[in-house]
Write a protein that holds these residues in place. Structure first.
Motif, mmCIF file in Angstrom:
data_model
loop_
_atom_site.group_PDB
_atom_site.id
_atom_site.type_symbol
_atom_site.label_atom_id
_atom_site.label_comp_id
_atom_site.label_asym_id
_atom_site.label_seq_id
_atom_site.Cartn_x
_atom_site.Cartn_y
_atom_site.Cartn_z
ATOM 1 N N LEU A 66 0.928 -0.956 0.125
ATOM 2 C CA LEU A 66 -0.033 0.092 -0.061
ATOM 3 C C LEU A 66 0.956 1.159 0.071
ATOM 4 O O LEU A 66 2.089 1.430 0.742
ATOM 5 N N LEU A 67 0.325 2.254 -0.731
ATOM 6 C CA LEU A 67 1.176 3.638 -0.898
ATOM 7 C C LEU A 67 -0.058 4.538 -0.730
ATOM 8 O O LEU A 67 -0.893 4.439 -1.577
ATOM 9 N N ILE A 108 3.081 3.996 3.791
ATOM 10 C CA ILE A 108 3.409 2.822 3.126
ATOM 11 C C ILE A 108 3.110 1.913 4.115
ATOM 12 O O ILE A 108 3.488 1.856 5.264
ATOM 13 N N GLY A 109 2.627 0.636 3.456
ATOM 14 C CA GLY A 109 2.313 -0.513 4.328
ATOM 15 C C GLY A 109 1.883 -1.677 3.551
ATOM 16 O O GLY A 109 2.397 -1.745 2.395
ATOM 17 N N LEU A 110 1.243 -2.436 4.227
ATOM 18 C CA LEU A 110 0.856 -3.881 3.906
ATOM 19 C C LEU A 110 -0.585 -4.143 4.129
ATOM 20 O O LEU A 110 -1.030 -3.565 5.018
ATOM 21 N N GLN A 111 -1.251 -4.722 2.885
ATOM 22 C CA GLN A 111 -2.590 -5.157 3.111
ATOM 23 C C GLN A 111 -2.703 -6.886 3.233
ATOM 24 O O GLN A 111 -2.097 -7.209 2.114
ATOM 25 N N TRP A 112 -3.159 -7.708 4.061
ATOM 26 C CA TRP A 112 -3.359 -9.044 4.188
ATOM 27 C C TRP A 112 -4.747 -9.438 3.866
ATOM 28 O O TRP A 112 -5.634 -8.879 4.691
ATOM 29 N N MET A 124 -9.857 -7.965 5.405
ATOM 30 C CA MET A 124 -8.334 -7.892 5.286
ATOM 31 C C MET A 124 -7.798 -7.238 6.665
ATOM 32 O O MET A 124 -8.689 -6.646 7.635
ATOM 33 N N ALA A 125 -6.697 -7.197 6.725
ATOM 34 C CA ALA A 125 -5.855 -6.692 7.933
ATOM 35 C C ALA A 125 -4.899 -5.595 7.326
ATOM 36 O O ALA A 125 -4.296 -5.957 6.101
ATOM 37 N N THR A 126 -4.819 -4.432 7.675
ATOM 38 C CA THR A 126 -3.869 -3.585 7.117
ATOM 39 C C THR A 126 -2.633 -3.070 8.367
ATOM 40 O O THR A 126 -3.046 -2.895 9.503
ATOM 41 N N LEU A 143 3.278 8.371 12.444
ATOM 42 C CA LEU A 143 1.921 7.570 12.821
ATOM 43 C C LEU A 143 1.944 6.159 12.392
ATOM 44 O O LEU A 143 2.396 5.843 11.292
ATOM 45 N N ILE A 144 1.381 5.100 13.114
ATOM 46 C CA ILE A 144 1.301 3.844 12.784
ATOM 47 C C ILE A 144 -0.095 3.364 12.817
ATOM 48 O O ILE A 144 -0.842 3.661 13.741
#
Length: 189
Positions: A66-67, A108-112, A124-126, A143-144
């Motif tokens: 993810l962006l 920037i991150g991840l999506q499961w 989904m989880a992000t 920020l998280i």
């Protein structure tokens, strides 16, 4: 912006869309006693935002990148509420007269994908790491976002999604918050 769209059109899998953000974050309204003692009223303040959302990876992958590039508006604290003690005078800035702060944010991150069909409904989880890097008063923060959500894909090309996230932020001290993201993207894989 056009170069970003051009580069993404060359990609083999992913998506491009628009996202909205709404949330609450912990804020402090400081007050001062005549003997110099400082106190604060912990409050929850509102934030809202809008941005571009880029999904990286094939829709059938369980893990995708993810962006997000966006704008967020953080609303200030209200005048503090406190118990006055006799014999002291209290002063504080006029928080109620402050204007909201506009902030540029990069995430920037991840999506499961947890459950579901990539061409239909998915749970989904992000997770994402964000930097509020562009601020007019040099009030940058980190920020998280960690959350759960769902998506719905229509005709293999158009996807809507929503997530609710626990969102602690750090600027001089740690404060807690919650964010929701709602958006739509066009998939190109």
């Amino acid at each position: 912006m056009m170069s970003l769209i051009f580069l993404l059109s060359q990609a083999q899998a992913g998506g491009l869309g628009i996202t909205t953000q709404n949330g609450l974050y912990q804020n402090k309204a400081y007050y001062y006693r005549s003997d110099g003692k400082q106190g604060f009223d912990s409050q929850m303040s509102y934030s809202t935002g809008l941005g571009i959302d880029v999904l990286l990876g094939n829709r059938s992958d369980k893990l995708q990148g993810l962006l997000r590039l966006g704008w967020s508006r953080d609303f200030p604290a209200s005048n503090p509420e406190f118990t006055e003690e006799e014999g002291y005078e209290y002063t504080y800035p006029e928080y109620d007269s402050l204007s909201p702060t506009d902030v540029g944010v990069t995430s920037i991150g991840l999506q499961w994908t947890l459950l579901g069909d990539p061409t239909g409904v998915q749970a989904m989880a992000t997770t994402s790491l964000s930097s509020a890097f562009w601020t007019p008063q040099s009030t940058e923060y980190f920020l998280i976002d960690v959350g759960l959500g769902g998506s719905y894909t229509v005709q293999d090309r158009f996807q809507t999604y929503a997530t609710i996230n626990f969102a602690p932020r750090y600027r001089k001290s740690l404060s807690m918050g919650i964010n929701t993201y709602v958006g739509a993207r066009v998939l190109f894989d």
